[in-house]
Scaffold this active site. Structure first.
Site, PDB file in Angstrom:
ATOM      1  N   GLN A   8     -20.159  -3.135  -5.778  1.00  6.77           N
ATOM      2  CA  GLN A   8     -18.933  -2.589  -6.343  1.00  6.77           C
ATOM      3  C   GLN A   8     -18.654  -3.224  -7.705  1.00  6.77           C
ATOM      4  OE1 GLN A   8     -19.384  -3.886  -3.315  1.00  6.77           O
ATOM      5  NE2 GLN A   8     -18.185  -2.825  -1.743  1.00  6.77           N
ATOM      6  N   TRP A  68     -10.255   5.991   3.006  1.00  4.98           N
ATOM      7  CA  TRP A  68     -10.399   4.538   3.109  1.00  4.98           C
ATOM      8  C   TRP A  68      -9.435   3.993   4.161  1.00  4.98           C
ATOM      9  CZ3 TRP A  68      -8.685   0.540  -1.120  1.00  4.98           C
ATOM     10  CH2 TRP A  68      -9.205  -0.730  -0.793  1.00  4.98           C
ATOM     11  N   THR A  90     -15.097  -7.167  -4.441  1.00  8.84           N
ATOM     12  CA  THR A  90     -14.731  -6.009  -5.255  1.00  8.84           C
ATOM     13  C   THR A  90     -13.589  -6.286  -6.224  1.00  8.84           C
ATOM     14  OG1 THR A  90     -15.397  -4.528  -3.456  1.00  8.84           O
ATOM     15  CG2 THR A  90     -13.959  -3.607  -5.157  1.00  8.84           C
ATOM     16  N   ASP A 114     -16.894   2.373  -7.414  1.00 12.46           N
ATOM     17  CA  ASP A 114     -15.522   1.845  -7.509  1.00 12.46           C
ATOM     18  C   ASP A 114     -15.038   1.696  -8.949  1.00 12.46           C
ATOM     19  OD1 ASP A 114     -15.769   1.742  -4.811  1.00 12.46           O
ATOM     20  OD2 ASP A 114     -15.552  -0.420  -4.601  1.00 12.46           O
ATOM     21  N   ASP A 171     -17.068   6.439  -4.150  1.00 10.45           N
ATOM     22  CA  ASP A 171     -15.649   6.065  -4.043  1.00 10.45           C
ATOM     23  C   ASP A 171     -15.101   5.622  -5.395  1.00 10.45           C
ATOM     24  OD1 ASP A 171     -16.080   6.455  -1.314  1.00 10.45           O
ATOM     25  OD2 ASP A 171     -16.353   4.326  -0.908  1.00 10.45           O
ATOM     26  N   ARG A 194     -13.240  10.738   1.072  1.00 10.23           N
ATOM     27  CA  ARG A 194     -13.250  10.217   2.436  1.00 10.23           C
ATOM     28  C   ARG A 194     -12.112   9.216   2.546  1.00 10.23           C
ATOM     29  NH1 ARG A 194     -18.359   5.973   3.082  1.00 10.23           N
ATOM     30  NH2 ARG A 194     -18.057   4.823   1.126  1.00 10.23           N
TER      31      ARG A 194
END
Length: 317
Positions: free
Chosen positions: A131, A235, A102, A154, A177, A233
């Site tokens: 990602q 991480w 990532t 991401d 996310d 959420r």
């Protein structure tokens, strides 16, 4: 009024704690060769290290396909595009290219401090194969005004705890996310667009830091077909995220928040809301472990409190 407030805020940051007029140079970047440089990275590398005055890198309209790094020794730089939609920095790395992972996929990585971006698009246009970060930040006192951040999973990684970021009047899109990391970040009057049934934020705020992601006066939208999105959420266990005076579209699920399949996160995550509106704003079915702030609690989320860490990166009162 809002524009005046933003201008006042910027001026207070740039000139904080100094009574001396500062020298300001301008470097022009243009793909057509009409500027001093054709590539943004070349312009960045021409800036003198640890300057005590401000330099503006002005980028003319065009598509700049390059991975841009603002190194840690660069500070006091304004990076200004000619047009937010037509000045585009783009690349297409994703996490599954040669096991890249990532954190190497960024299009723009900002390691320096006191950097302002304005009127730009920063994009990662990789296919949905993993990602793919558009903006990766590590520096402190970073400002993004009227910028567009385009990507999928991401999109924005705010990568260093204790750093402070302001996003004002920006457009941010993504799938999963797509705003994530440990930094303290204020999103003011931004549009946040979900491109899949997934999660908007994934904060990893450290336990000892009070303010993580703060969304004020934002609008959460979705593309056609997206109907099941969570606000966030965790991480990491102490993730802190708040939505205040935001318009939440009908794609936001009634429960609002997800525990990342770990009930233990429900005891530590700091998720809250205040006076939101829209079809996705009802608190009746919200996760029991999230919070609806009182007026007194909401007042604590002033820009002075969010960005106070002992120095003067604050607007004038």
């Amino acid at each position: 009024m809002f524009v005046k407030l933003v201008k006042t805020f910027i001026l207070s940051i740039v000139f904080c704690a100094t009574a001396q007029a500062q020298v300001q140079d301008t470097i022009v970047v243009a793909r057509d060769g009409s500027g001093k440089y054709r590539n943004i990275q070349e312009a960045v590398e021409s800036v003198r290290a640890f300057m005590d005055y401000t330099v503006t890198i002005y980028i003319k309209k065009g598509v700049y396909k390059e991975k841009v790094v603002i190194p840690s020794w660069i500070k006091n730089v304004n990076i200004v595009g000619e047009d937010a939609e037509k000045t585009v920095i783009t690349y297409d790395d994703h996490a599954n290219i040669n096991k890249m992972g990532t954190f190497r996929t960024y299009t723009v990585k900002v390691e320096g401090n006191n950097i302002t971006f304005k009127n730009l698009t920063i994009e990662n246009n990789a296919e949905r194969l993993g990602q793919a970060v558009a903006l990766h930040t590590e520096g402190d006192k970073l400002i993004f005004i009227n910028c567009r951040f385009l990507g999928n999973q991401d999109t924005i990684y705010t990568g260093t705890e204790g750093t402070r970021l302001l996003f004002s009047n920006c457009y941010i899109e993504g799938t999963t996310d797509f705003i994530f990391g440990p930094s303290t970040s204020l999103f003011d009057y931004c549009t946040i667009c979900s491109k899949s049934d997934s999660y908007v934020t994934a904060a990893s705020t450290p336990q000892n830091i009070k303010y993580g992601y703060v969304f004020k006066n934002c609008k959460l939208t979705a593309i056609v077909g997206v109907t099941k999105a969570y606000l966030g959420r965790p991480w990491r266990p102490y993730a802190a995220t708040v939505f205040m005076n935001c318009e939440l579209g009908k794609h936001i699920l009634p429960i609002g928040w997800h525990n990342w399949k770990n009930p233990g996160n429900e005891r530590t995550a700091r998720y809250s809301e205040y006076m939101n509106t829209g079809e996705g704003a009802s608190s009746k079915e919200r996760a029991s472990w999230s919070k609806q702030l009182t007026k007194k609690e909401a007042a604590e989320y002033s820009i002075e409190n969010i960005f106070r860490t002992g120095d003067c990166w604050l607007p004038n009162k």
